[in-house]
Design a protein around this motif. Structure first.
Motif, short mmCIF file in Angstrom:
data_model
loop_
_atom_site.label_atom_id
_atom_site.label_comp_id
_atom_site.label_asym_id
_atom_site.label_seq_id
_atom_site.Cartn_x
_atom_site.Cartn_y
_atom_site.Cartn_z
N ASP A 106 0.84 -1.22 0.00
CA ASP A 106 0.00 0.00 0.00
C ASP A 106 0.86 1.26 0.00
OD1 ASP A 106 -2.70 -0.82 -0.14
OD2 ASP A 106 -2.65 -1.47 1.95
N LEU A 107 1.98 1.21 0.72
CA LEU A 107 2.91 2.36 0.68
C LEU A 107 3.51 2.49 -0.72
CD1 LEU A 107 4.88 2.08 4.07
CD2 LEU A 107 2.99 3.63 3.52
N ALA A 127 5.49 5.88 -1.60
CA ALA A 127 6.10 6.23 -0.32
C ALA A 127 7.32 5.36 0.00
CB ALA A 127 5.08 6.09 0.81
N GLU A 128 8.22 5.94 0.78
CA GLU A 128 9.34 5.19 1.34
C GLU A 128 8.93 4.71 2.73
OE1 GLU A 128 13.40 6.01 3.81
OE2 GLU A 128 12.53 7.68 2.69
N PRO A 129 8.89 3.39 2.99
CA PRO A 129 8.48 2.92 4.31
C PRO A 129 9.49 3.37 5.36
CG PRO A 129 8.75 1.08 2.75
CD PRO A 129 9.31 2.30 2.10
N ILE A 130 8.99 3.80 6.54
CA ILE A 130 9.92 4.17 7.61
C ILE A 130 9.71 3.37 8.89
CG2 ILE A 130 10.41 6.50 6.75
CD1 ILE A 130 8.43 7.57 8.86
N ALA A 131 8.47 3.00 9.19
CA ALA A 131 8.22 2.34 10.48
C ALA A 131 6.90 1.58 10.43
CB ALA A 131 8.18 3.38 11.61
N LEU A 153 7.13 7.89 4.00
CA LEU A 153 7.37 9.29 3.65
C LEU A 153 7.22 9.50 2.15
CD1 LEU A 153 10.67 10.22 5.58
CD2 LEU A 153 8.28 10.66 6.25
N ILE A 154 6.65 10.63 1.80
CA ILE A 154 6.54 11.04 0.40
C ILE A 154 6.89 12.52 0.33
CG2 ILE A 154 5.04 11.16 -1.62
CD1 ILE A 154 3.14 9.26 -0.25
N PRO A 155 7.74 12.93 -0.63
CA PRO A 155 7.96 14.38 -0.80
C PRO A 155 6.59 15.04 -1.00
CG PRO A 155 9.47 13.13 -2.18
CD PRO A 155 8.49 12.14 -1.61
N LEU A 181 9.88 0.62 -7.26
CA LEU A 181 9.14 1.09 -8.43
C LEU A 181 8.18 2.22 -8.03
CD1 LEU A 181 8.36 0.89 -11.43
CD2 LEU A 181 6.61 -0.80 -10.76
N GLY A 182 7.46 2.05 -6.92
CA GLY A 182 6.53 3.09 -6.47
C GLY A 182 7.22 4.44 -6.35
N GLN A 183 8.40 4.45 -5.75
CA GLN A 183 9.13 5.71 -5.60
C GLN A 183 9.62 6.24 -6.95
OE1 GLN A 183 11.93 5.66 -2.15
NE2 GLN A 183 10.87 3.80 -1.55
N ALA A 184 10.02 5.31 -7.85
CA ALA A 184 10.49 5.74 -9.17
C ALA A 184 9.37 6.35 -10.00
CB ALA A 184 11.11 4.55 -9.91
N LEU A 185 8.13 5.97 -9.69
CA LEU A 185 6.98 6.45 -10.48
C LEU A 185 6.48 7.82 -10.04
CD1 LEU A 185 4.82 3.18 -10.80
CD2 LEU A 185 6.19 4.28 -12.59
N ARG A 186 7.06 8.38 -8.95
CA ARG A 186 6.52 9.61 -8.36
C ARG A 186 6.26 10.73 -9.37
NH1 ARG A 186 10.52 9.94 -3.22
NH2 ARG A 186 9.39 8.55 -1.79
N ASN A 187 7.19 10.94 -10.27
CA ASN A 187 7.00 12.04 -11.22
C ASN A 187 6.66 11.56 -12.62
OD1 ASN A 187 7.47 14.40 -9.54
ND2 ASN A 187 9.51 13.51 -9.26
N ILE A 188 6.23 10.29 -12.70
CA ILE A 188 5.88 9.72 -14.00
C ILE A 188 4.41 9.31 -14.04
CG2 ILE A 188 6.40 7.87 -15.63
CD1 ILE A 188 9.24 7.75 -14.35
N ALA A 189 3.99 8.52 -13.06
CA ALA A 189 2.62 8.00 -13.09
C ALA A 189 1.61 9.09 -12.74
CB ALA A 189 2.48 6.82 -12.14
#
Lengths: 311, 311
Positions: A75-76, A81-85, A137-139, A195-203
């Motif tokens: 889900d993150l 998102a980058e999982p933190i905790a 976390l997400i920018p 992949l989720g993080q790589a898609l931030r500015n694409i998807a």
């Protein structure tokens, strides 16, 4: 957090040190404390697994520990998102040390892979019920939502589909020549965090496949108030899934079976060159509402709902 | 978050609008999104309630909804945090509309009181198990920990003690002339949110009384590597609790019964004038390890453990 279970948590879930830079205080006080860096938003998700509903008593506890965490991390991933905790709330019928050791191994191994801290939990006596909450976390402003697909966007899948569904069919009695990979997909899903993080500015939108491609893509369509066409021939299916369809005629399985935990996302046409070729274009967002399937030269409206617990 | 249960959550738990400034996105996507203001830390806690363990089938669902949220908010209070958002994971044997309406009323009424958003959840079929995770904000560095009590600090309680324990005794058959207040204390605890925040720059350590004063104060002593003396005569007891002790001789009940959800905290002597008189000084932090009780002119070592689920 209740107190009596500190020893239990400590014995099976404690790791030598804090792993993530965000964690200031983990297990052991009334709350955990996290530092959220400026410019980031917090993503929060929770998922529960219940014995006899999501798994059976003979489940491999190590795989269960992995999967419980994996479905939350997925889900993150689907938000970019980058999982933190994470926190873990367990209701256990008894203290079975062997079971707990194995369960916590599966859980901790996946947590280690993402430098995640288990920052809190609650352990009570009761029927076997496991709830994880995951924080990421997400920018700010870069989260991948379900509601932002645009007409003309291409629809992508992060890999092939139907393997976990085939694993379930194998468990239910279907004889597969190579059952290892489908069963592994069912029991040990890999959340698509990178992949989720790589898609931030694409998807333009994103969801993870937990309830089946048709149902989950349906959520993007509904939330974005659009429709889609999905091309059957573009789906990437494993040899085992193809064989299953050949044996049974059940070609809808890869569209309706859940538990794959691949990402389904939409991409504006002009950005498609930024994707690597592990991602597969399977269709297009359209104005006309509903999900249409193009298969054998025919276009049909595809109406499938995901798993409903109380219907 | 699984999908099929959106309708259920929507029907019973949706509120008209986002309440808290931190919430950017609530229920309905893969994750919720929160904005954490710069200069604040995130406090995270989770607590589970299980039927037949924490409550029985005949519990008033509205009180249960209140208490489930209250015990989590109490953990935030004990850190000095301002609650901002909660998630709710429910495993339900069936959809009982009357029960859900009542449960959600208790939950939502308390949430409204603190401008809290329910930002996510998971609803599955299964034995009745309820898990809340609560998130709160604390100005960075101002969290009230268990580990920071200092020798010479005074020990305080936020009010009188033993009422919830008496409520339990009444449920178990003790005949009380005025049972309403003890039963209310047991079923409808009020988390000490405002006090927790007010103590940020006053208290040197803090915990909420969930497992009993002796056990919970014991956690402060253990974590802070100190001891304490507690003066019996300084405890503030209700007339009903005094009558219970007179009737039964069970004077230890107010020290060992849980569920009061008052705050127990330590204060450096020079800051005690900053407390209002709702708080009661009950003892002092000392060098010598252990919890000593001064009662009827005698000092004795008081060794009590809280409720242990698996012993």
């Amino acid at each position: 957090m209740a107190i009596g279970e500190f020893d239990l948590i400590k014995r099976y879930f404690e790791v030598p040190a804090i792993r993530h830079a965000c964690t200031q205080l983990g297990i052991g006080d009334d709350c955990a404390l996290l530092n959220i860096p400026n410019g980031y938003q917090l993503a929060v998700t929770t998922d529960t697994m219940v014995e006899h509903v999501h798994f059976f008593a003979d489940v491999d506890p190590q795989q269960l520990g992995h999967k419980l965490l994996a479905v939350n991390l997925s889900d993150l991933a689907a938000m970019g998102a980058e999982p933190i905790a994470v926190t873990l709330a367990m209701s256990l019928p008894r203290v079975d040390e062997q079971w707990l050791a194995s369960f916590s191994t599966g859980f901790k191994n996946l947590a280690r892979q993402y430098h995640l801290d288990l920052i809190g939990g609650d352990t009570t006596a009761g029927p076997l019920t496991l709830t994880v909450q995951a924080l990421g976390l997400i920018p700010s402003g870069q989260a991948l939502l379900r509601s932002t697909a645009k007409i003309g966007d291409l629809i992508y899948l992060s890999g092939n589909i139907g393997n976990a569904g085939l694993g379930l069919k194998i468990q239910q009695g279907y004889v597969c020549a190579n059952p290892e990979q489908p069963l592994y997909s069912l029991h040990t899903p890999q959340p698509r965090i990178a992949l989720g993080q790589a898609l931030r500015n694409i998807a333009s939108s994103c969801i993870d496949i937990s309830d089946g491609l048709a149902a989950d893509l349906g959520h993007i369509l509904q939330k974005s108030a659009v429709g889609a066409i999905l091309e059957w021939d573009k789906l990437r299916l494993s040899a085992e899934v193809r064989q299953y369809i050949y044996d049974t005629g059940d070609w809808q399985m890869p569209l309706t079976a859940g538990d794959d935990y691949e990402l389904c996302f939409t991409v504006p046409r002009q950005l498609k060159s930024q994707l690597d070729n592990t991602c597969v274009c399977i269709g297009e967002i359209q104005t006309q509402p509903g999900l249409r399937l193009l298969r054998d030269g025919h276009q049909t409206l595809f109406q499938v709902k995901g798993y409903e617990h109380f219907t």
